[in-house]
Design an enzyme around this catalytic site. Sequence first.
Site, PDB file in Angstrom:
ATOM      1  N   LYS A  43      -9.396  -9.223  -0.884  1.00  0.00           N
ATOM      2  CA  LYS A  43      -9.741  -8.399  -2.083  1.00  0.00           C
ATOM      3  C   LYS A  43      -9.435  -9.289  -3.551  1.00  0.00           C
ATOM      4  CE  LYS A  43     -10.062  -3.711  -0.380  1.00  0.00           C
ATOM      5  NZ  LYS A  43     -10.165  -4.184   0.917  1.00  0.00           N
ATOM      6  N   GLU A  72      -3.452  -3.535  -9.883  1.00  0.00           N
ATOM      7  CA  GLU A  72      -4.690  -3.152 -10.808  1.00  0.00           C
ATOM      8  C   GLU A  72      -4.354  -2.110 -11.970  1.00  0.00           C
ATOM      9  OE1 GLU A  72      -8.813  -4.160  -7.943  1.00  0.00           O
ATOM     10  OE2 GLU A  72      -8.085  -2.050  -8.682  1.00  0.00           O
ATOM     11  N   HIS A 112      -5.928   8.939  -1.652  1.00  0.00           N
ATOM     12  CA  HIS A 112      -7.025   7.798  -1.915  1.00  0.00           C
ATOM     13  C   HIS A 112      -8.029   7.705  -0.745  1.00  0.00           C
ATOM     14  CE1 HIS A 112      -4.136   6.646  -4.800  1.00  0.00           C
ATOM     15  NE2 HIS A 112      -3.077   6.307  -4.075  1.00  0.00           N
ATOM     16  N   ARG A 123     -19.678  -2.762   5.747  1.00  0.00           N
ATOM     17  CA  ARG A 123     -20.050  -1.876   6.984  1.00  0.00           C
ATOM     18  C   ARG A 123     -20.869  -0.744   6.441  1.00  0.00           C
ATOM     19  NH1 ARG A 123     -16.260   1.924   5.999  1.00  0.00           N
ATOM     20  NH2 ARG A 123     -14.463   1.394   5.010  1.00  0.00           N
TER      21      ARG A 123
END
Length: 690
Positions: free
Chosen positions: A133, A217, A252, A309
């Site tokens: 990421k 983040e 999440h 995916r």
Amino acid sequence: MSHSPTFEKSEKAARTTPFDTLLVANRGEIACRVMRTARRMGLKTVAVYSDADASARHVREADEAVRLGPAAARESYLNIDAVIDAAKRTGTGAIHPGYGFLSENGSFVKALEEAGITFVGPPASAIAAMGDKSAAKARMANAGVPLVPGYHGDNQDDALLRTEADKIGYPVMIKASAGGGGKGMRVVESGNAFQAALEGCRRESKAAFGDDRMLIEKYLVQPRHVEVQVFCDRHGNGVYLFERDCSVQRRHQKVIEEAPAPGMTPELRSAMGDAAVRAAQEIGYVGAGTVEFLLDADGSFYFMEMNTRLQVEHPVTEMITGQDLVEWQLRVAMGEPLPFSQDELTITGHSFEARIYAEDPEQDFLPATGLLNRFALDLVGAGLSADQVRLDSGVESGDAVSMHYDPMLAKLIVHGPDRDAALATLNRALAALDVQGVVTNRAFLMRLATHPGFKNVELDTRFIERNEATLFAPRTYSMDAYASAALIGLHQLAQECESDSPWDRHDGFRLNAPHTIRIALCDPANVQADDSDEAVVIVEGKRSAGESLWNLTIGDETLTASLQPLTGDAVAVTLNGHRRRLQARRDGHVVVMADPSGETRLFWRRIDAVDHGHHEAESTLTAPMNGTVVALLVEPGKAVEKGMPLMVMEAMKMEHTMTAPADGSVEAFHFQAGDTVSQGAVLLDFAPSE
């Protein structure tokens, strides 16, 4: 709701070798769903399974099935050599990975290339580009895709990560660099909580992905989670099949998804869609992918990640576009071009998906295991049709729910002409879903779907947290609820055991004369308490002209009542002339009543017969679920305060912390890190302070 698009082979595509056998390297509902399309396309299907899944539905439905290994995923579904060997043994030409497990594993894709087996998904280079990421953020910046402020560097020193978090400003999100699906993620509200959260994220990420690198983040306070479905082929074509709103999440992980996203303007949809296609084409993408964005209240959107995916929530896109995305995947894997250009794709109506999990929302969403005594969707009884409702399931009645894998049992997907109509259908379909033997989140989903904030599109990723007080409010019951439950319980008892029917008893009952039965009802969560919370219903019934008539007395009030069985699980209960249609069933001693406005569960017992009453709660600290011990957090003999973490368990890929029930000390642990523990096992000896 969907039709099969017509694919035309290009000259380049015609040179590829089509396959006639498909192995699905997955389990559960996604394996069943992929095989359903494959069979319709005339392909032979091959399932793989672990010892825990030897009798699973996906194994039963496949044309062939091959054992991979023991229950642990790393020894079965994550065993690349075993999967490839299964493909070779069955003459498989292509492998569909589903989602999770090996679906985003570049090493797996490379191994398939070397074996001459087609991977139904993107090339390994694209998976690698988005799998890390931190590196993905840099690629997206180069492509002009908006990014959330954060740190995505290689230096993983704990102190440096804390410094970067301080620079970004709290709250921040710690996220596993190699992760997904909510694993290895924590929101940190202050610097004091950073180190403990970081350590927990590293443990989860290492266990789930074999990688404990983290990125940091800025955590947007009230963003929406909006993702775009993209599709690319080997001929340079790329399109987006519009967007989905996945804002309602817990830990999440998405709970309810919908398409299209409410409140989207054509301009914003185009901007996000174009950015998503740019992101995919930047990394040479092929196949189905999802680009996830955070959408702020001012209309600004930021790239989060790309899932290389098929997504769990792909059915809502299928419902509004009329396309079969698995068929698109298989056709593209055969070398064919995309069937439509961007301007040929349209949106019709609105769709919701609700994820049915084996977990207990009342116990902090602890995973649940056991035997599914019943798993059925009563569409006819609910007045619904297959055009409105779709159930993608990996289980059937009689199946076992294992501790080894993700707790999702099924996905309930609905469609309607607009959002309000689709939401009404979702509520009615949830009421019609009957799950017995294993605790699920069905009732919680009904509370979510009927919540005024959800109906009014007051959505963001903290919706459940913000509305916790109402979503988990103490349950109260109306007079009608007690009366209906008493009547339904009697009716179903008569159906199940003739000798218990009030009409077949021989204790003084006479035709056309009243017969009295006493029933106690209470919240199922209070069964182990004293009887102060019980409501007692006195039932007097007689039969007149073939109809059962009842007088129900609760306290000082008496209601006249009747019950009429309808189609399937539906019944009509009439109280003082007010008739209501309900989906009704009995799960053990619990009467379950549901309609589009919600679900009511009441513990039901006869108190004029055998008392199945109350049991003392166990005083020992026991395992709340089947799982594995991850860490022991205190030394035996050390004084602890109430609520202090004592040990960490892991089940279904998520960590759960056991805390001190009172001030006191741990005398001894009965398990060590790495041990497997059964639900109800005594975890430790605890001595409360005097």
